[in-house]
Scaffold this motif. Sequence first.
Motif, PDB file in Angstrom:
ATOM      1  N   ASP A 103      -4.265   4.946   9.343  1.00 28.13           N
ATOM      2  CA  ASP A 103      -2.766   5.626   9.342  1.00 28.13           C
ATOM      3  C   ASP A 103      -2.406   4.694   8.013  1.00 28.13           C
ATOM      4  O   ASP A 103      -1.573   5.172   7.306  1.00 28.13           O
ATOM      5  CB  ASP A 103      -1.915   4.974  10.461  1.00 28.13           C
ATOM      6  CG  ASP A 103      -1.972   5.911  11.786  1.00 28.13           C
ATOM      7  OD1 ASP A 103      -2.754   6.931  11.472  1.00 28.13           O
ATOM      8  OD2 ASP A 103      -1.792   5.434  12.657  1.00 28.13           O
ATOM      9  N   ASP A 104      -2.682   3.504   7.552  1.00 30.41           N
ATOM     10  CA  ASP A 104      -2.280   3.017   6.369  1.00 30.41           C
ATOM     11  C   ASP A 104      -3.015   3.546   5.262  1.00 30.41           C
ATOM     12  O   ASP A 104      -2.030   3.701   4.295  1.00 30.41           O
ATOM     13  CB  ASP A 104      -3.012   1.385   6.429  1.00 30.41           C
ATOM     14  CG  ASP A 104      -1.969   0.455   7.367  1.00 30.41           C
ATOM     15  OD1 ASP A 104      -0.975   0.940   8.023  1.00 30.41           O
ATOM     16  OD2 ASP A 104      -2.653  -0.600   7.742  1.00 30.41           O
ATOM     17  N   LYS A 105      -4.178   3.722   5.177  1.00 34.09           N
ATOM     18  CA  LYS A 105      -4.646   4.715   4.254  1.00 34.09           C
ATOM     19  C   LYS A 105      -4.069   6.272   3.940  1.00 34.09           C
ATOM     20  O   LYS A 105      -3.600   6.371   2.858  1.00 34.09           O
ATOM     21  CB  LYS A 105      -5.999   5.155   4.407  1.00 34.09           C
ATOM     22  CG  LYS A 105      -7.050   3.913   4.264  1.00 34.09           C
ATOM     23  CD  LYS A 105      -7.280   3.483   2.878  1.00 34.09           C
ATOM     24  CE  LYS A 105      -8.328   2.690   2.455  1.00 34.09           C
ATOM     25  NZ  LYS A 105      -8.597   2.379   1.098  1.00 34.09           N
ATOM     26  N   GLY A 106      -3.618   6.591   4.949  1.00 37.14           N
ATOM     27  CA  GLY A 106      -2.696   8.054   4.972  1.00 37.14           C
ATOM     28  C   GLY A 106      -1.364   7.698   4.430  1.00 37.14           C
ATOM     29  O   GLY A 106      -0.944   8.597   3.597  1.00 37.14           O
ATOM     30  N   LYS A 107      -0.825   6.711   4.654  1.00 41.59           N
ATOM     31  CA  LYS A 107       0.684   6.488   4.045  1.00 41.59           C
ATOM     32  C   LYS A 107       0.525   6.289   2.559  1.00 41.59           C
ATOM     33  O   LYS A 107       1.262   6.935   1.783  1.00 41.59           O
ATOM     34  CB  LYS A 107       1.072   5.111   4.929  1.00 41.59           C
ATOM     35  CG  LYS A 107       1.611   5.329   6.159  1.00 41.59           C
ATOM     36  CD  LYS A 107       2.253   4.036   6.888  1.00 41.59           C
ATOM     37  CE  LYS A 107       2.558   4.490   8.200  1.00 41.59           C
ATOM     38  NZ  LYS A 107       2.808   3.327   9.205  1.00 41.59           N
ATOM     39  N   LYS A 108      -0.671   5.260   2.266  1.00 39.51           N
ATOM     40  CA  LYS A 108      -0.741   5.069   0.807  1.00 39.51           C
ATOM     41  C   LYS A 108      -1.129   6.348   0.106  1.00 39.51           C
ATOM     42  O   LYS A 108      -0.476   6.813  -0.966  1.00 39.51           O
ATOM     43  CB  LYS A 108      -1.879   4.154   0.500  1.00 39.51           C
ATOM     44  CG  LYS A 108      -2.131   3.939  -0.839  1.00 39.51           C
ATOM     45  CD  LYS A 108      -3.271   2.601  -1.270  1.00 39.51           C
ATOM     46  CE  LYS A 108      -3.582   2.549  -2.340  1.00 39.51           C
ATOM     47  NZ  LYS A 108      -4.572   1.563  -2.596  1.00 39.51           N
ATOM     48  N   PHE A 109      -1.840   7.233   0.570  1.00 41.19           N
ATOM     49  CA  PHE A 109      -2.395   8.553   0.082  1.00 41.19           C
ATOM     50  C   PHE A 109      -1.115   9.398   0.025  1.00 41.19           C
ATOM     51  O   PHE A 109      -0.838  10.177  -1.199  1.00 41.19           O
ATOM     52  CB  PHE A 109      -3.371   9.045   0.845  1.00 41.19           C
ATOM     53  CG  PHE A 109      -3.733  10.511   0.255  1.00 41.19           C
ATOM     54  CD1 PHE A 109      -4.904  10.254  -0.785  1.00 41.19           C
ATOM     55  CD2 PHE A 109      -3.513  11.608   0.927  1.00 41.19           C
ATOM     56  CE1 PHE A 109      -5.308  11.655  -1.027  1.00 41.19           C
ATOM     57  CE2 PHE A 109      -4.011  12.945   0.360  1.00 41.19           C
ATOM     58  CZ  PHE A 109      -4.760  12.992  -0.541  1.00 41.19           C
ATOM     59  N   ARG A 110      -0.267   9.677   0.784  1.00 42.46           N
ATOM     60  CA  ARG A 110       0.856  10.522   0.892  1.00 42.46           C
ATOM     61  C   ARG A 110       1.846   9.935  -0.195  1.00 42.46           C
ATOM     62  O   ARG A 110       2.351  10.951  -1.092  1.00 42.46           O
ATOM     63  CB  ARG A 110       1.463  10.637   2.000  1.00 42.46           C
ATOM     64  CG  ARG A 110       0.742  11.590   3.045  1.00 42.46           C
ATOM     65  CD  ARG A 110       1.538  11.738   4.368  1.00 42.46           C
ATOM     66  NE  ARG A 110       0.875  12.777   5.435  1.00 42.46           N
ATOM     67  CZ  ARG A 110       0.484  12.150   6.406  1.00 42.46           C
ATOM     68  NH1 ARG A 110       0.691  10.737   6.974  1.00 42.46           N
ATOM     69  NH2 ARG A 110      -0.264  13.022   7.283  1.00 42.46           N
ATOM     70  N   ALA A 111       1.978   8.636  -0.360  1.00 46.73           N
ATOM     71  CA  ALA A 111       2.820   8.091  -1.431  1.00 46.73           C
ATOM     72  C   ALA A 111       2.182   8.398  -2.764  1.00 46.73           C
ATOM     73  O   ALA A 111       3.195   9.018  -3.622  1.00 46.73           O
ATOM     74  CB  ALA A 111       3.076   6.457  -0.936  1.00 46.73           C
ATOM     75  N   GLN A 112       1.219   8.369  -2.834  1.00 43.02           N
ATOM     76  CA  GLN A 112       0.515   8.461  -4.237  1.00 43.02           C
ATOM     77  C   GLN A 112       0.725  10.033  -4.632  1.00 43.02           C
ATOM     78  O   GLN A 112       0.870  10.439  -5.689  1.00 43.02           O
ATOM     79  CB  GLN A 112      -0.800   8.323  -4.114  1.00 43.02           C
ATOM     80  CG  GLN A 112      -1.239   6.623  -4.265  1.00 43.02           C
ATOM     81  CD  GLN A 112      -2.729   6.209  -4.116  1.00 43.02           C
ATOM     82  OE1 GLN A 112      -3.372   6.671  -3.174  1.00 43.02           O
ATOM     83  NE2 GLN A 112      -3.112   5.747  -5.047  1.00 43.02           N
ATOM     84  N   GLY A 113       0.525  10.876  -3.453  1.00 46.52           N
ATOM     85  CA  GLY A 113       0.504  12.385  -3.754  1.00 46.52           C
ATOM     86  C   GLY A 113       1.940  12.808  -3.623  1.00 46.52           C
ATOM     87  O   GLY A 113       2.009  14.149  -3.507  1.00 46.52           O
ATOM     88  N   GLN A 114       2.927  12.318  -3.644  1.00 46.22           N
ATOM     89  CA  GLN A 114       4.383  12.838  -3.356  1.00 46.22           C
ATOM     90  C   GLN A 114       4.660  13.750  -4.391  1.00 46.22           C
ATOM     91  O   GLN A 114       5.413  14.482  -4.215  1.00 46.22           O
ATOM     92  CB  GLN A 114       5.371  11.749  -3.298  1.00 46.22           C
ATOM     93  CG  GLN A 114       5.905  10.960  -4.311  1.00 46.22           C
ATOM     94  CD  GLN A 114       6.500   9.395  -3.986  1.00 46.22           C
ATOM     95  OE1 GLN A 114       6.962   9.495  -2.898  1.00 46.22           O
ATOM     96  NE2 GLN A 114       6.829   8.579  -5.058  1.00 46.22           N
TER      97      GLN A 114
END
Length: 153
Positions: A103-114
Amino acid sequence: MDWLGAALVAATVTTAQSESSVDSFDRRKPEEAMSFTTMMVHVDVERDCEQRVQLALALPDRFQAALIGVAGLALRPAFASGGVVVYRQPTDHECCAASARLDDKGKKFRAQGQHLNQVEWRTALELPYELVSREARAADLVIVGARQTVRNV
């Protein structure tokens, strides 16, 4: 089954190659250009893969493509001891801890890809290479990393 399989297209990019690889897509003539509607990147939970993710984040805008991030994390795999295969069921605590890491990796990934039009995050509590090979059917281009090998000189 070979984890790359016949349908998997893999782009392995090293640190030194990442910029030139992205730029080489831009220099193609229109008739030589490839069309990608969906790209997928393996986000490694155990190792640093930031440059791979940055490459993957740079490509979708150039092709008006969606980007899917995938990450798998295996929980204590079976092992052999004295000719006997031993499998231990993971505890609830281990499952929750692994899910939290994903989940933490996913949050970071989504933030980077916003900045992208379409970003998706997929995870599973299983071996990463099994997850990537299964999910690869959803993408036109799959971006994975090279396995690190240590050589004694």
